[in-house]
Design a protein around this motif. Sequence first.
Motif, short mmCIF file in Angstrom:
data_model
loop_
_atom_site.label_atom_id
_atom_site.label_comp_id
_atom_site.label_asym_id
_atom_site.label_seq_id
_atom_site.Cartn_x
_atom_site.Cartn_y
_atom_site.Cartn_z
N ALA A 58 0.85 -1.20 0.00
CA ALA A 58 0.00 0.00 0.00
C ALA A 58 0.87 1.24 0.00
O ALA A 58 2.03 1.21 0.42
N ASN A 59 0.33 2.35 -0.48
CA ASN A 59 0.99 3.64 -0.40
C ASN A 59 0.37 4.40 0.76
O ASN A 59 -0.83 4.68 0.74
N CYS A 60 1.17 4.72 1.76
CA CYS A 60 0.67 5.35 2.98
C CYS A 60 1.32 6.70 3.19
O CYS A 60 2.46 6.93 2.78
N VAL A 61 0.62 7.56 3.90
CA VAL A 61 1.13 8.89 4.23
C VAL A 61 2.09 8.81 5.41
O VAL A 61 3.04 9.57 5.50
N TRP A 62 1.86 7.88 6.32
CA TRP A 62 2.75 7.72 7.47
C TRP A 62 2.98 6.23 7.74
O TRP A 62 2.21 5.39 7.29
N ALA A 63 4.02 5.94 8.48
CA ALA A 63 4.42 4.55 8.72
C ALA A 63 3.46 3.83 9.67
O ALA A 63 3.26 2.63 9.55
N GLY A 64 2.86 4.56 10.59
CA GLY A 64 1.96 3.96 11.56
C GLY A 64 2.70 3.33 12.72
O GLY A 64 3.92 3.43 12.84
N TYR A 65 1.94 2.69 13.59
CA TYR A 65 2.54 2.04 14.75
C TYR A 65 1.68 0.85 15.17
O TYR A 65 0.52 0.72 14.77
N ALA A 66 2.28 -0.01 15.96
CA ALA A 66 1.59 -1.17 16.51
C ALA A 66 1.69 -1.09 18.03
O ALA A 66 2.77 -0.84 18.57
N THR A 67 0.57 -1.27 18.70
CA THR A 67 0.57 -1.30 20.16
C THR A 67 0.27 -2.72 20.62
O THR A 67 -0.47 -3.46 19.97
N VAL A 68 0.87 -3.07 21.74
CA VAL A 68 0.69 -4.40 22.31
C VAL A 68 0.29 -4.22 23.77
O VAL A 68 0.90 -3.43 24.49
N ASP A 69 -0.73 -4.95 24.20
CA ASP A 69 -1.18 -4.94 25.58
C ASP A 69 -0.71 -6.25 26.22
O ASP A 69 -1.04 -7.34 25.74
N LEU A 70 0.08 -6.11 27.27
CA LEU A 70 0.58 -7.27 28.01
C LEU A 70 -0.09 -7.31 29.37
O LEU A 70 -0.23 -6.27 30.03
N LEU A 71 -0.51 -8.48 29.80
CA LEU A 71 -1.08 -8.65 31.12
C LEU A 71 -0.05 -9.35 32.00
O LEU A 71 0.35 -10.49 31.72
N LEU A 72 0.41 -8.64 33.03
CA LEU A 72 1.33 -9.21 34.00
C LEU A 72 0.52 -9.75 35.17
O LEU A 72 -0.37 -9.07 35.68
N THR A 73 0.80 -10.98 35.57
CA THR A 73 0.10 -11.60 36.68
C THR A 73 1.14 -12.20 37.61
O THR A 73 2.11 -12.81 37.15
N GLY A 74 0.95 -12.01 38.90
CA GLY A 74 1.92 -12.54 39.85
C GLY A 74 1.31 -12.76 41.21
O GLY A 74 0.14 -12.46 41.45
N VAL A 75 2.15 -13.25 42.11
CA VAL A 75 1.75 -13.50 43.48
C VAL A 75 2.75 -12.79 44.38
O VAL A 75 3.96 -12.93 44.22
N THR A 76 2.24 -12.03 45.33
CA THR A 76 3.07 -11.35 46.32
C THR A 76 2.58 -11.74 47.71
O THR A 76 1.65 -12.53 47.85
N THR A 77 3.17 -11.15 48.73
CA THR A 77 2.73 -11.43 50.09
C THR A 77 1.31 -10.93 50.33
O THR A 77 0.62 -11.43 51.21
N GLU A 78 0.86 -9.95 49.54
CA GLU A 78 -0.51 -9.44 49.65
C GLU A 78 -1.50 -10.30 48.87
O GLU A 78 -2.69 -10.06 48.91
N GLY A 79 -1.04 -11.25 48.10
CA GLY A 79 -1.90 -12.11 47.30
C GLY A 79 -1.64 -11.93 45.81
O GLY A 79 -0.58 -11.47 45.39
#
Length: 152
Positions: A58-79
């Motif tokens: 394609a012919n585009c005016v701008w390069a654009g961008y990609a976003t990624v959503d990461l879900l971090l899950t863990g366990v601490t002393t609070e749960g």
Amino acid sequence: MKKLLLTIAALGCVLSCQNNTIDKREGIAYKETIDINDVPKATVTFYGYGDSRCPEGANCVWAGYATVDLLLTGVTTEGRVSEHVKMCLGDCRFFQKDSTKTRSSYNMADTLDKSFAGQQYRFILTSLYPGPTLDTTRQKEVRRIMLKVEKK
């Protein structure tokens, strides 16, 4: 005494050679979860994405961008704890409004230093693939990210 010193030196060499980097060579699939730490337990999930990069052919005016959503899950002393983090590839100079400031700032986040569940990490997003195409029938399930996670 010599045996004790030799044993301590060997143990020190083994411990110093531990790999503090998680780098899946085949990438992380959409909605896939990988372990990033054993104790305290922590995982990262490729939770979502947005891709406005210019499609191949394609012919585009701008390069654009990609976003990624990461879900971090863990366990601490609070749960159990979880947190979403967003990362970006490409022309990520979109404005991010800050409610406490009158001016906008640029957000460049292909590398992110993050403290989570009692551990310091560096997340390095190198790619989201396959890239966009003019064919809009591609399913989300085929998307993968290349993400390197370093424990600090």
